[in-house]
Design a protein around this motif. Structure first.
Motif, PDB file in Angstrom:
ATOM      1  N   ARG A   1      78.034  39.035  57.902  1.00  0.00           N
ATOM      2  CA  ARG A   1      77.697  40.473  57.846  1.00  0.00           C
ATOM      3  C   ARG A   1      78.524  41.181  56.769  1.00  0.00           C
ATOM      4  O   ARG A   1      78.014  41.987  55.992  1.00  0.00           O
ATOM      5  CB  ARG A   1      77.944  41.095  59.221  1.00  0.00           C
ATOM      6  N   ASP A   2      79.836  40.856  56.704  1.00  0.00           N
ATOM      7  CA  ASP A   2      80.694  41.426  55.653  1.00  0.00           C
ATOM      8  C   ASP A   2      80.130  41.096  54.278  1.00  0.00           C
ATOM      9  O   ASP A   2      80.084  41.945  53.386  1.00  0.00           O
ATOM     10  CB  ASP A   2      82.121  40.845  55.738  1.00  0.00           C
ATOM     11  N   ARG A   3      79.720  39.850  54.104  1.00  0.00           N
ATOM     12  CA  ARG A   3      79.210  39.431  52.790  1.00  0.00           C
ATOM     13  C   ARG A   3      77.929  40.173  52.451  1.00  0.00           C
ATOM     14  O   ARG A   3      77.730  40.585  51.306  1.00  0.00           O
ATOM     15  CB  ARG A   3      78.970  37.914  52.770  1.00  0.00           C
ATOM     16  N   ARG A   4      77.056  40.338  53.468  1.00  0.00           N
ATOM     17  CA  ARG A   4      75.805  41.079  53.210  1.00  0.00           C
ATOM     18  C   ARG A   4      76.114  42.498  52.768  1.00  0.00           C
ATOM     19  O   ARG A   4      75.430  43.081  51.935  1.00  0.00           O
ATOM     20  CB  ARG A   4      74.931  41.104  54.473  1.00  0.00           C
ATOM     21  N   LYS A   5      77.177  43.072  53.332  1.00  0.00           N
ATOM     22  CA  LYS A   5      77.534  44.459  52.987  1.00  0.00           C
ATOM     23  C   LYS A   5      78.358  44.540  51.710  1.00  0.00           C
ATOM     24  O   LYS A   5      78.769  45.630  51.299  1.00  0.00           O
ATOM     25  CB  LYS A   5      78.321  45.078  54.130  1.00  0.00           C
ATOM     26  N   GLY A   6      78.650  43.384  51.109  1.00  0.00           N
ATOM     27  CA  GLY A   6      79.383  43.368  49.839  1.00  0.00           C
ATOM     28  C   GLY A   6      80.876  43.552  49.991  1.00  0.00           C
ATOM     29  O   GLY A   6      81.579  43.863  49.025  1.00  0.00           O
ATOM     30  N   ARG A   7      81.406  43.369  51.208  1.00  0.00           N
ATOM     31  CA  ARG A   7      82.856  43.549  51.411  1.00  0.00           C
ATOM     32  C   ARG A   7      83.646  42.453  50.707  1.00  0.00           C
ATOM     33  O   ARG A   7      83.146  41.366  50.451  1.00  0.00           O
ATOM     34  CB  ARG A   7      83.174  43.517  52.910  1.00  0.00           C
TER      35      ARG A   7
END
Ligand code: FES
Length: 346
Positions: A71-77
């Motif tokens: 989820r973090d990766r999808r949000k670009g974190r």
């Protein structure tokens, strides 16, 4: 010698700005500048240093770091401990910790000695260019001579002005870093030390009844804390329980300096725990009472039953150990979360 280029980092929604040298990480540059970004492991594993990149170019030195969820990766974190700015940048952080309490700095150090402590544990002593400035319980990042391998290890001595850094390290089966340290780093070799880091340092003005729980390479941090208490002018007011865990008896090691420190304290109780039920009792390195049979957190619950909430806890070791201890103390035994200090290494 040329000075590396610097990039200006701005924290969105605040007037915080700091410089990051080319090649340094966002997290370490912030801490060097006294800006207290949140972090724990410094290695990409815990996820505490997540942030959003608002503007600028950032190199990710470990794109598959487990500290970011899908989820973090999808949000670009991104992770501040794995980010290296390639331009001026603006970042957005969830939580600022205020001023950094300890500013890390990088220096070269030479390996002075390596001493076998158990079948798979050694003490490494380094002499650095300048002072060894750290609090008991903190850790440093060591970059080994090939420049490729960097790992976090806790210091096992006390901060000093003559630049001596000691580490107790357990060899990890199949571990690249410990193989390089144990097998390829000879006395006289140069490494880079960057530190200090970590939040699990001795609170000298806090509760004087403390528990130190260490397993594997985490034992070094607990030795440092016991030595730190023993060096205090009010050391006789302190009660310390030191728990040392291993799989079998031959994994246990309590250094002689602990016995000496014990003579300066109000009370020192040393407990050991072994988790392998097939332990054959061979080479009991540690004198004294029979080890507790079970995991380290179970030993703490058993030995301190009825008084668990009286203590402040310091812990260092494999994530499974520190997580189990935190769950048992905070969720099951009702110990206040701010009475437990540990850094998650993953
Ligand atoms: Fe960055 Fe742990 S993931 S501090």
């Amino acid at each position: 010698m040329t000075t590396p280029a610097e990039h200006l980092i701005s924290v969105d929604g605040s007037d915080v700005r700091f410089a990051c040298a080319e090649g340094d990480t966002l997290l370490r540059a912030a801490l060097r500048a006294g800006v207290g970004l949140a972090y724990e492991c410094n290695s990409g594993g815990c996820g505490s240093c997540r942030y959003d990149l608002v503007e600028g170019e950032m190199h990710d030195r470990r794109p598959d770091a487990p500290g970011l969820s899908p989820r973090d990766r999808r949000k670009g974190r991104k992770l501040a401990c794995q980010s290296q700015p390639r331009s001026d940048c603006t970042i957005k952080v969830g939580q600022m910790v205020g001023q950094a309490r300890h500013r890390p700095f990088r220096q070269t150090a030479q390996l002075r000695s390596k001493t076998l402590l158990t079948h798979d544990m050694q003490e490494f002593v380094f002499a650095a260019q300048s002072h060894a400035g750290f609090r008991p319980g903190q850790y440093a990042m060591i970059t080994l001579p090939d420049g490729q391998v960097e790992r976090a290890y806790s210091m096992s001595n006390l901060g000093n002005c003559y630049g001596e850094w000691k580490f107790v390290v357990k060899r990890m089966p199949g571990g690249r870093a410990t193989a390089a340290l144990f097998d390829d780093t000879e006395v006289g070799s140069e490494v880079t030390l960057d530190g200090p880091f970590g939040h699990a340092y001795l609170r000298e003005d806090g509760n004087r009844r403390i528990v130190c729980a260490g397993g594997g390479s985490g034992l070094g941090a607990m030795i440092s804390i016991v030595l730190g208490v023993a060096a205090r002018p009010d050391s006789r007011d302190w009660t310390v329980h030191l728990f040392c865990g291993g799989r079998t008896r031959k994994d246990l090691h309590i250094p002689e300096s602990i016995a000496f420190a014990g003579r300066q304290l109000g009370a020192l109780n040393v407990h050991t725990a072994i988790s392998d039920e097939h332990d054959d009792g061979v080479r009991a390195e540690v004198e004294g009472a029979e080890p507790f049979r079970g995991f380290l957190h179970e030993a703490v619950l058993d030995r301190l039953a009825g008084s668990l909430t009286d203590f402040t806890y310091y812990a260092a070791g494999p994530p499974a150990m520190t997580d189990a201890l935190a769950r048992a103390l905070v969720l099951d035994a009702g110990v206040a979360a701010d009475h437990l200090h540990y850094d998650r290494f993953c």
